[in-house]
Design a protein around this motif. Structure first.
Motif, PDB file in Angstrom:
ATOM      1  N   LYS A 208     -12.395   7.544 -16.536  1.00  0.00           N
ATOM      2  CA  LYS A 208     -12.884   8.188 -15.307  1.00  0.00           C
ATOM      3  C   LYS A 208     -13.193   7.170 -14.217  1.00  0.00           C
ATOM      4  O   LYS A 208     -12.979   7.429 -13.029  1.00  0.00           O
ATOM      5  N   GLY A 209     -13.681   6.006 -14.610  1.00  0.00           N
ATOM      6  CA  GLY A 209     -14.028   4.997 -13.630  1.00  0.00           C
ATOM      7  C   GLY A 209     -12.833   4.403 -12.911  1.00  0.00           C
ATOM      8  O   GLY A 209     -12.997   3.761 -11.871  1.00  0.00           O
ATOM      9  N   GLU A 210     -11.651   4.621 -13.434  1.00  0.00           N
ATOM     10  CA  GLU A 210     -10.434   4.082 -12.814  1.00  0.00           C
ATOM     11  C   GLU A 210      -9.859   4.991 -11.746  1.00  0.00           C
ATOM     12  O   GLU A 210      -8.941   4.588 -11.026  1.00  0.00           O
ATOM     13  N   THR A 211     -10.320   6.212 -11.656  1.00  0.00           N
ATOM     14  CA  THR A 211      -9.659   7.175 -10.785  1.00  0.00           C
ATOM     15  C   THR A 211     -10.099   7.058  -9.323  1.00  0.00           C
ATOM     16  O   THR A 211      -9.379   7.502  -8.433  1.00  0.00           O
ATOM     17  N   ARG A 212     -11.252   6.469  -9.065  1.00  0.00           N
ATOM     18  CA  ARG A 212     -11.681   6.282  -7.678  1.00  0.00           C
ATOM     19  C   ARG A 212     -10.803   5.219  -7.007  1.00  0.00           C
ATOM     20  O   ARG A 212     -10.529   4.167  -7.581  1.00  0.00           O
ATOM     21  N   ILE A 213     -10.364   5.492  -5.787  1.00  0.00           N
ATOM     22  CA  ILE A 213      -9.471   4.571  -5.076  1.00  0.00           C
ATOM     23  C   ILE A 213     -10.263   3.376  -4.555  1.00  0.00           C
ATOM     24  O   ILE A 213     -11.311   3.525  -3.919  1.00  0.00           O
ATOM     25  N   ASP A 214      -9.748   2.197  -4.815  1.00  0.00           N
ATOM     26  CA  ASP A 214     -10.342   0.956  -4.333  1.00  0.00           C
ATOM     27  C   ASP A 214      -9.517   0.474  -3.143  1.00  0.00           C
ATOM     28  O   ASP A 214      -8.469  -0.150  -3.309  1.00  0.00           O
ATOM     29  N   PHE A 215     -10.008   0.766  -1.950  1.00  0.00           N
ATOM     30  CA  PHE A 215      -9.258   0.420  -0.746  1.00  0.00           C
ATOM     31  C   PHE A 215      -9.310  -1.062  -0.408  1.00  0.00           C
ATOM     32  O   PHE A 215      -8.642  -1.506   0.535  1.00  0.00           O
ATOM     33  N   SER A 216     -10.055  -1.849  -1.166  1.00  0.00           N
ATOM     34  CA  SER A 216     -10.053  -3.293  -0.929  1.00  0.00           C
ATOM     35  C   SER A 216      -8.780  -3.939  -1.470  1.00  0.00           C
ATOM     36  O   SER A 216      -8.485  -5.090  -1.152  1.00  0.00           O
ATOM     37  N   ARG A 217      -8.016  -3.199  -2.257  1.00  0.00           N
ATOM     38  CA  ARG A 217      -6.757  -3.718  -2.783  1.00  0.00           C
ATOM     39  C   ARG A 217      -5.664  -3.614  -1.710  1.00  0.00           C
ATOM     40  O   ARG A 217      -5.779  -2.817  -0.764  1.00  0.00           O
ATOM     41  N   PRO A 218      -4.576  -4.373  -1.843  1.00  0.00           N
ATOM     42  CA  PRO A 218      -3.472  -4.248  -0.882  1.00  0.00           C
ATOM     43  C   PRO A 218      -2.889  -2.838  -0.890  1.00  0.00           C
ATOM     44  O   PRO A 218      -2.936  -2.128  -1.905  1.00  0.00           O
ATOM     45  N   ALA A 219      -2.300  -2.443   0.223  1.00  0.00           N
ATOM     46  CA  ALA A 219      -1.807  -1.073   0.389  1.00  0.00           C
ATOM     47  C   ALA A 219      -0.810  -0.681  -0.691  1.00  0.00           C
ATOM     48  O   ALA A 219      -0.859   0.432  -1.224  1.00  0.00           O
ATOM     49  N   HIS A 220       0.111  -1.582  -1.063  1.00  0.00           N
ATOM     50  CA  HIS A 220       1.113  -1.201  -2.055  1.00  0.00           C
ATOM     51  C   HIS A 220       0.484  -0.945  -3.418  1.00  0.00           C
ATOM     52  O   HIS A 220       0.947  -0.090  -4.184  1.00  0.00           O
ATOM     53  N   GLU A 221      -0.603  -1.664  -3.744  1.00  0.00           N
ATOM     54  CA  GLU A 221      -1.294  -1.414  -5.005  1.00  0.00           C
ATOM     55  C   GLU A 221      -2.056  -0.088  -4.961  1.00  0.00           C
ATOM     56  O   GLU A 221      -2.124   0.631  -5.971  1.00  0.00           O
ATOM     57  N   VAL A 222      -2.621   0.237  -3.816  1.00  0.00           N
ATOM     58  CA  VAL A 222      -3.298   1.531  -3.661  1.00  0.00           C
ATOM     59  C   VAL A 222      -2.295   2.672  -3.835  1.00  0.00           C
ATOM     60  O   VAL A 222      -2.575   3.669  -4.508  1.00  0.00           O
ATOM     61  N   ILE A 223      -1.110   2.523  -3.248  1.00  0.00           N
ATOM     62  CA  ILE A 223      -0.064   3.545  -3.388  1.00  0.00           C
ATOM     63  C   ILE A 223       0.326   3.715  -4.858  1.00  0.00           C
ATOM     64  O   ILE A 223       0.459   4.842  -5.365  1.00  0.00           O
ATOM     65  N   ASN A 224       0.524   2.613  -5.569  1.00  0.00           N
ATOM     66  CA  ASN A 224       0.878   2.713  -6.980  1.00  0.00           C
ATOM     67  C   ASN A 224      -0.214   3.396  -7.797  1.00  0.00           C
ATOM     68  O   ASN A 224       0.072   4.164  -8.718  1.00  0.00           O
ATOM     69  N   HIS A 225      -1.444   3.109  -7.453  1.00  0.00           N
ATOM     70  CA  HIS A 225      -2.576   3.745  -8.127  1.00  0.00           C
ATOM     71  C   HIS A 225      -2.553   5.251  -7.908  1.00  0.00           C
ATOM     72  O   HIS A 225      -2.723   6.041  -8.850  1.00  0.00           O
ATOM     73  N   ILE A 226      -2.301   5.671  -6.691  1.00  0.00           N
ATOM     74  CA  ILE A 226      -2.238   7.101  -6.366  1.00  0.00           C
ATOM     75  C   ILE A 226      -1.072   7.759  -7.084  1.00  0.00           C
ATOM     76  O   ILE A 226      -1.215   8.823  -7.703  1.00  0.00           O
ATOM     77  N   ARG A 227       0.114   7.142  -7.027  1.00  0.00           N
ATOM     78  CA  ARG A 227       1.296   7.695  -7.699  1.00  0.00           C
ATOM     79  C   ARG A 227       1.065   7.815  -9.206  1.00  0.00           C
ATOM     80  O   ARG A 227       1.468   8.803  -9.835  1.00  0.00           O
ATOM     81  N   GLY A 228       0.440   6.797  -9.786  1.00  0.00           N
ATOM     82  CA  GLY A 228       0.254   6.774 -11.223  1.00  0.00           C
ATOM     83  C   GLY A 228      -0.726   7.807 -11.733  1.00  0.00           C
ATOM     84  O   GLY A 228      -0.704   8.149 -12.917  1.00  0.00           O
ATOM     85  N   LEU A 229      -1.569   8.332 -10.846  1.00  0.00           N
ATOM     86  CA  LEU A 229      -2.562   9.336 -11.251  1.00  0.00           C
ATOM     87  C   LEU A 229      -2.280  10.711 -10.653  1.00  0.00           C
ATOM     88  O   LEU A 229      -3.118  11.611 -10.744  1.00  0.00           O
ATOM     89  N   SER A 230      -1.105  10.890 -10.058  1.00  0.00           N
ATOM     90  CA  SER A 230      -0.748  12.171  -9.441  1.00  0.00           C
ATOM     91  C   SER A 230       0.231  12.927 -10.333  1.00  0.00           C
ATOM     92  O   SER A 230       1.221  12.366 -10.804  1.00  0.00           O
ATOM     93  N   PRO A 231      -0.035  14.208 -10.613  1.00  0.00           N
ATOM     94  CA  PRO A 231      -1.130  15.017 -10.064  1.00  0.00           C
ATOM     95  C   PRO A 231      -2.411  14.987 -10.886  1.00  0.00           C
ATOM     96  O   PRO A 231      -3.435  15.523 -10.463  1.00  0.00           O
ATOM     97  N   TYR A 232      -2.340  14.416 -12.103  1.00  0.00           N
ATOM     98  CA  TYR A 232      -3.523  14.451 -12.970  1.00  0.00           C
ATOM     99  C   TYR A 232      -3.745  13.074 -13.587  1.00  0.00           C
ATOM    100  O   TYR A 232      -2.779  12.428 -13.969  1.00  0.00           O
ATOM    101  N   PRO A 233      -4.989  12.607 -13.642  1.00  0.00           N
ATOM    102  CA  PRO A 233      -6.239  13.260 -13.240  1.00  0.00           C
ATOM    103  C   PRO A 233      -6.509  13.198 -11.749  1.00  0.00           C
ATOM    104  O   PRO A 233      -7.441  13.814 -11.251  1.00  0.00           O
ATOM    105  N   GLY A 234      -5.697  12.446 -11.008  1.00  0.00           N
ATOM    106  CA  GLY A 234      -5.841  12.382  -9.558  1.00  0.00           C
ATOM    107  C   GLY A 234      -6.716  11.224  -9.104  1.00  0.00           C
ATOM    108  O   GLY A 234      -7.841  11.050  -9.577  1.00  0.00           O
TER     109      GLY A 234
END
Length: 315
Positions: A208-234
């Motif tokens: 659960k602690g991994e699902t919050r977006i960390d915007f301090s990371r570079p944009a491409h890593e944030v995108i990968n994080h979002i893709r990897g958790l979409s649609p679940y758990p999000g």
């Protein structure tokens, strides 16, 4: 005579494999799945997708909590199956179960072994920015996804693909490969090659602690994080709407040419179109889901919610 198969699986990912085996004419003597679990607001017990599908097919379904009981191990062995097919069952099988069929236990694993052994290979591959994954058919042994690989097929991961989309593609491919593997097993032609230990990585269950977006990371890593958790758990961020904090799940986003000022704090909106500053670069949210609501386009969300540039997302 066709092989007698024990099928072991639990989530949606496993269902196409069960259907493929049944359609190919193999005799499924029993289906093992995780027991029904409490779910939803009423916490009513819900059967797994595999259990529901197996019951629709009129198959014998068994749901032991584990195989610590000698009675459960003996009941498995008493089926006298030729082989077991295991797809995201959810338990490490004891040696007594691995040894209980004539030809062994064969697993559909959704990664390019030995990379991403473990529970969440699809999500971890995308979150890590991998551009290629695979489906492997593996003969199981006591270790965690360490068995020899019998068949495999590489699958590219396009830069916009989500975990949900990759899940569906690999599930269908896994069904096809397992039917091919069973034909080779039946003909005595299966060849399984030991895995190399080089490059092994562990795909831990998503916490659960991994699902919050960390915007301090570079944009491409944030995108990968979002893709990897979409649609679940999000993947999600928090924002104040009407003086009330609300969690927003991001289902799709893209890197953007929008530029923040050099001292802009990551997690700050740099325009009124949900463009968010990251540690390096910025992303634009394209699809999202509010708590208790259906997924929607970001543009539709913004028509009813004004979020001006400079708004800081919850951290």
């Amino acid at each position: 005579m066709p092989l007698n198969i024990i099928f072991m699986g639990t989530p949606d990912f496993s269902v196409p494999v069960l259907d493929g085996i049944a359609a190919a004419g193999y005799r499924v003597v029993a289906v093992y799945s995780q027991p029904p679990r409490p779910a939803g607001r009423g916490m009513a017990e819900v059967k797994s997708p595999v259990q529901r599908r197996a019951e629709d097919l009129g198959l014998d379904v068994r749901t032991p909590v584990n195989f610590k009981s000698a009675a459960d191990r003996d009941a498995f062995a008493a089926l006298r199956a030729d082989a077991a097919v295991v797809v995201a069952y959810g338990l490490l099988l004891p040696q007594a179960v691995l040894d209980a069929t004539r030809l062994g236990c064969f697993n559909v694993h959704a990664s390019k072994l030995p990379r991403w052994r473990g529970a969440a290979p699809i999500q971890r591959a995308i979150m890590a920015g991998d551009t290629v994954t695979a489906v492997n058919i593996m003969r199981m042994e006591q270790g965690l996804d360490t068995g020899p690989v019998c068949l495999g097929h590489d699958v590219p991961i396009p830069p916009e693909m989500t975990a949900g989309e990759l899940h569906d593609e690999l599930s269908q491919l896994g069904a096809k490969l397992m039917v091919e593997a069973l034909a080779e097993i039946e003909a005595g032609k299966i060849v399984c090659v030991p895995q190399s230990g080089d490059g092994a990585t562990y795909a831990a269950k998503i916490g659960k602690g991994e699902t919050r977006i960390d915007f301090s990371r570079p944009a491409h890593e944030v995108i990968n994080h979002i893709r990897g958790l979409s649609p679940y758990p999000g993947a999600w961020f928090e924002i104040s709407i009407g003086n009330k904090p609300e969690r927003i799940r991001v289902l799709a986003a893209s890197e953007t040419d929008g530029h923040a000022e050099p001292r802009t704090v990551p997690g700050t909106l740099i325009d009124d179109q949900l463009t968010i500053a990251c540690g390096a670069g910025a992303i634009r949210v394209e699809r999202l889901q509010r708590a208790g609501k259906q997924p929607m386009a970001a543009a539709d969300f913004l028509r009813g919610t004004r979020l001006p540039a400079g708004t800081r997302l919850g951290c």
